[in-house]
Design a protein around this motif. Sequence first.
Motif, PDB file in Angstrom:
ATOM      1  N   LEU A 166      18.330 -10.266  -3.666  1.00 44.57           N
ATOM      2  CA  LEU A 166      19.024  -8.998  -3.873  1.00 44.57           C
ATOM      3  C   LEU A 166      20.251  -8.973  -2.968  1.00 44.57           C
ATOM      4  N   VAL A 167      21.299  -8.279  -3.412  1.00 43.62           N
ATOM      5  CA  VAL A 167      22.460  -8.045  -2.553  1.00 43.62           C
ATOM      6  C   VAL A 167      22.713  -6.542  -2.528  1.00 43.62           C
ATOM      7  N   VAL A 168      22.773  -5.980  -1.337  1.00 48.11           N
ATOM      8  CA  VAL A 168      22.993  -4.538  -1.183  1.00 48.11           C
ATOM      9  C   VAL A 168      24.370  -4.315  -0.578  1.00 48.11           C
ATOM     10  N   MET A 169      25.175  -3.514  -1.252  1.00 53.29           N
ATOM     11  CA  MET A 169      26.548  -3.257  -0.816  1.00 53.29           C
ATOM     12  C   MET A 169      26.694  -1.769  -0.539  1.00 53.29           C
ATOM     13  N   ASP A 170      26.784  -1.411   0.719  1.00 55.52           N
ATOM     14  CA  ASP A 170      26.842  -0.006   1.103  1.00 55.52           C
ATOM     15  C   ASP A 170      28.267   0.333   1.560  1.00 55.52           C
ATOM     16  N   ASN A 171      28.493   1.609   1.842  1.00 57.76           N
ATOM     17  CA  ASN A 171      29.774   2.052   2.364  1.00 57.76           C
ATOM     18  C   ASN A 171      29.746   1.965   3.887  1.00 57.76           C
ATOM     19  N   GLY A 172      30.708   1.231   4.452  1.00 60.31           N
ATOM     20  CA  GLY A 172      30.725   0.988   5.891  1.00 60.31           C
ATOM     21  C   GLY A 172      31.252   2.141   6.718  1.00 60.31           C
ATOM     22  N   TYR A 173      31.724   3.193   6.062  1.00 65.96           N
ATOM     23  CA  TYR A 173      32.195   4.362   6.802  1.00 65.96           C
ATOM     24  C   TYR A 173      31.059   5.376   6.905  1.00 65.96           C
ATOM     25  N   ALA A 174      30.659   5.689   8.115  1.00 68.61           N
ATOM     26  CA  ALA A 174      29.591   6.674   8.319  1.00 68.61           C
ATOM     27  C   ALA A 174      29.828   7.336   9.659  1.00 68.61           C
ATOM     28  N   THR A 175      29.878   8.657   9.637  1.00 63.11           N
ATOM     29  CA  THR A 175      30.099   9.395  10.885  1.00 63.11           C
ATOM     30  C   THR A 175      29.120  10.561  10.935  1.00 63.11           C
ATOM     31  N   LYS A 176      28.953  11.106  12.131  1.00 63.02           N
ATOM     32  CA  LYS A 176      28.057  12.254  12.285  1.00 63.02           C
ATOM     33  C   LYS A 176      28.586  13.446  11.499  1.00 63.02           C
ATOM     34  N   PRO A 177      27.701  14.362  11.126  1.00 55.31           N
ATOM     35  CA  PRO A 177      28.141  15.542  10.364  1.00 55.31           C
ATOM     36  C   PRO A 177      29.281  16.254  11.074  1.00 55.31           C
ATOM     37  N   GLY A 178      30.288  16.634  10.345  1.00 54.57           N
ATOM     38  CA  GLY A 178      31.405  17.368  10.928  1.00 54.57           C
ATOM     39  C   GLY A 178      32.508  16.487  11.467  1.00 54.57           C
ATOM     40  N   GLU A 179      32.193  15.232  11.769  1.00 55.97           N
ATOM     41  CA  GLU A 179      33.232  14.330  12.277  1.00 55.97           C
ATOM     42  C   GLU A 179      33.803  13.544  11.108  1.00 55.97           C
ATOM     43  N   LYS A 180      35.011  13.863  10.725  1.00 56.58           N
ATOM     44  CA  LYS A 180      35.535  13.223   9.529  1.00 56.58           C
ATOM     45  C   LYS A 180      36.737  12.323   9.780  1.00 56.58           C
ATOM     46  N   SER A 181      37.305  12.454  10.950  1.00 51.62           N
ATOM     47  CA  SER A 181      38.501  11.671  11.219  1.00 51.62           C
ATOM     48  C   SER A 181      38.153  10.194  11.258  1.00 51.62           C
ATOM     49  N   ALA A 233      36.464   9.120  14.434  1.00 44.15           N
ATOM     50  CA  ALA A 233      35.107   9.521  14.809  1.00 44.15           C
ATOM     51  C   ALA A 233      34.258   8.269  14.985  1.00 44.15           C
ATOM     52  N   ALA A 234      33.283   8.343  15.904  1.00 46.54           N
ATOM     53  CA  ALA A 234      32.437   7.176  16.159  1.00 46.54           C
ATOM     54  C   ALA A 234      31.648   6.825  14.898  1.00 46.54           C
ATOM     55  N   SER A 235      31.595   5.521  14.585  1.00 48.90           N
ATOM     56  CA  SER A 235      30.835   5.079  13.422  1.00 48.90           C
ATOM     57  C   SER A 235      29.350   5.112  13.732  1.00 48.90           C
ATOM     58  N   ILE A 236      28.561   5.644  12.809  1.00 47.81           N
ATOM     59  CA  ILE A 236      27.104   5.524  12.938  1.00 47.81           C
ATOM     60  C   ILE A 236      26.561   4.671  11.785  1.00 47.81           C
TER      61      ILE A 236
END
Lengths: 382, 382
Positions: free
Chosen positions: B213-228, B231-234
Amino acid sequence: MKKQILFWSMMSWMVSVGLPSFAQTVEDFKPSEVNQPGKLYPQVNSERKVRVQISAPEAKVVQLDLGGVKYDLTKDEKGVWTGESAPQQEGFHYYQLNVDGAAVPDPGTIYFYGAGRWGSGIEVPAHDADFYALKDVPHGLLSEMNYYSNLTKAWRRCFVYTPAGYGDNKDKRYPVLYLQHGSFEDETGWGRQGKTNLILDNLIAAGKAVPMLVVMDNGYATKPGEKSPFAASIFEEVLMNEVIPMIDAKFRTLSGREDRAIAGLSMGANQTMHIAMNNPGHFAYYGGFSGTSNYPSTEPLDATTFLNGKFKDAKAVNVQFKVFFLGLGTAEPHPFPGVVKAFRQMMDKQGIKYVYYESPDTAHEWLTWRRALNEFAPLLFK
Amino acid sequence: MKKQILFWSMMSWMVSVGLPSFAQTVEDFKPSEVNQPGKLYPQVNSERKVRVQISAPEAKVVQLDLGGVKYDLTKDEKGVWTGESAPQQEGFHYYQLNVDGAAVPDPGTIYFYGAGRWGSGIEVPAHDADFYALKDVPHGLLSEMNYYSNLTKAWRRCFVYTPAGYGDNKDKRYPVLYLQHGSFEDETGWGRQGKTNLILDNLIAAGKAVPMLVVMDNGYATKPGEKSPFAASIFEEVLMNEVIPMIDAKFRTLSGREDRAIAGLSMGANQTMHIAMNNPGHFAYYGGFSGTSNYPSTEPLDATTFLNGKFKDAKAVNVQFKVFFLGLGTAEPHPFPGVVKAFRQMMDKQGIKYVYYESPDTAHEWLTWRRALNEFAPLLFK
């Protein structure tokens, strides 16, 4: 007197919503939900006007081309063009921009295949949008599948919706709905602007529809070498001889006639009616959204000759179909209302049972078809 | 003397391929393979020049904006603008048109997410395109999956490739490769312009790679409310605590560390190196395509401090990874060659084993990454 007041207040309403140049625009625009990430335009306001914006410092004329009308934009001192449409109907609409005569997609939106092109779309929020909203319910998968067709001698593609739980319940088998797009659209339409996966996710989670697979194929299929739009369609052969056997082989389907439904919109409604009537051993459910096989004729139908008399034997048709469903938007343009009306009159005269659904205030567009699917799917496989 | 001849023939070659304004253009243009159905433009010729065409009768200046260069088009008497680029490298490139200052997608192509937008792409046929061609081999499915992230408090989406046979072999479990996109790209990249499904279909059919299997996710993830974007990646938390458990629950995976690989391109190479090194119990394979975690620095690395000393204990790293893979295009711009070189020098100094692959004549673009995946996938799970 009361009637006169009503008349004038209606006139004033028509002026305010129908003739934007005379009307004040309500400044409560919000970005469309099908914008690209981070893009502020296009926007829609509470009057359902669409406002677009594009930077084009050197341009002479920039227009919004939406719903068959071209709206002139105006340029500010920075070379940014802005303008809005008259109020639109609720739901999804295709559109484009026109920059000094070049018809181009709006760089603000994601893109959809329709009107014979990949281009921009706008979502005018519908009051009943909840039924196709992305909600906290179990979600199925929408899968893209490439397959080679020996009949067309070409690679083709379909999308398959598998409901939540399909992966877990390894021994469970599922009924299948084959669902077709309209003319100048393709196999991406139902899964993208059609919201099929979300509609089914929500219906199944609410216990309103049984878990089912939905297969969305491309309705254009011609013999090898015949590429013109006037080449004879062999979609029926492709679906019956290639797609259905492939789906039954690759997925855990139930393959009896009572476990298989077929439906389509517009051209797809016409195609799938032919297929359902030609293959009574294969389908117990039919859905025709905004179309029937007498299209484009609005003339009265003679059941003894229409579709080679397939509707002649009312009793047989009533036995064949557990559900025969027709859907139409109340704001559809000519000839669709007349076409469907003539078909229904034939059905009524024959005494053939059918379910008829009207989508309020929608035209020959995707909100009509989302709603029709939302009404049709709960009737299946019960 | 021989050297002089070589010099002049090279100069003449450079002029012919590098300076189109002095050169005759070879008139063997063909429509790009990622054009919209029926669209004749854009086209590519055997010199790898890209020719575009658009009708814009009222426009003053129309340009092709490709590879950081804007090429002026010329208008004919019907208002149709045509023009071409200098020769491009083989493979896939993002581009746009500029109509009197408006930067817009070319209405001739299908669209791809990259460079921070949904926009046009062109495929310059590569001499080795066969490895990602759609061929008559068993095909897997590419499935779109919506999921709610409690960590980001937002809906997210990933794509999952399941190999041919996944649906049939109901009791077989599969290893998983987690594969990440680069900056200004998203979860659609690897499955669309990356050709992941076709590369894996072909490798598996040829017996070169094991079904996975190959899973391709979105590498942009930030805490709720932090959209810039600052913002630190989680993303690491989302992948480890939400995505991997979800995939292991919803698909028939093998979930031991030796059955799980992680790889990425550019920003994704950097992210996944962090993740692989922080979670040694979860990954036995790493692939970094056109990027390493010292980006953007080209300075020598001190293994005792780099990534908190994660590469200090060479013996442990050599035990941890069955394959540690690095890929790079030979035509990549600064700083990528220097970044990867500094990282390799640290690895060499430490005596840590790795596989290094160079993609000939490709830059920081998708042909580099398609080739890197084609080299990496056969090394996995063996």
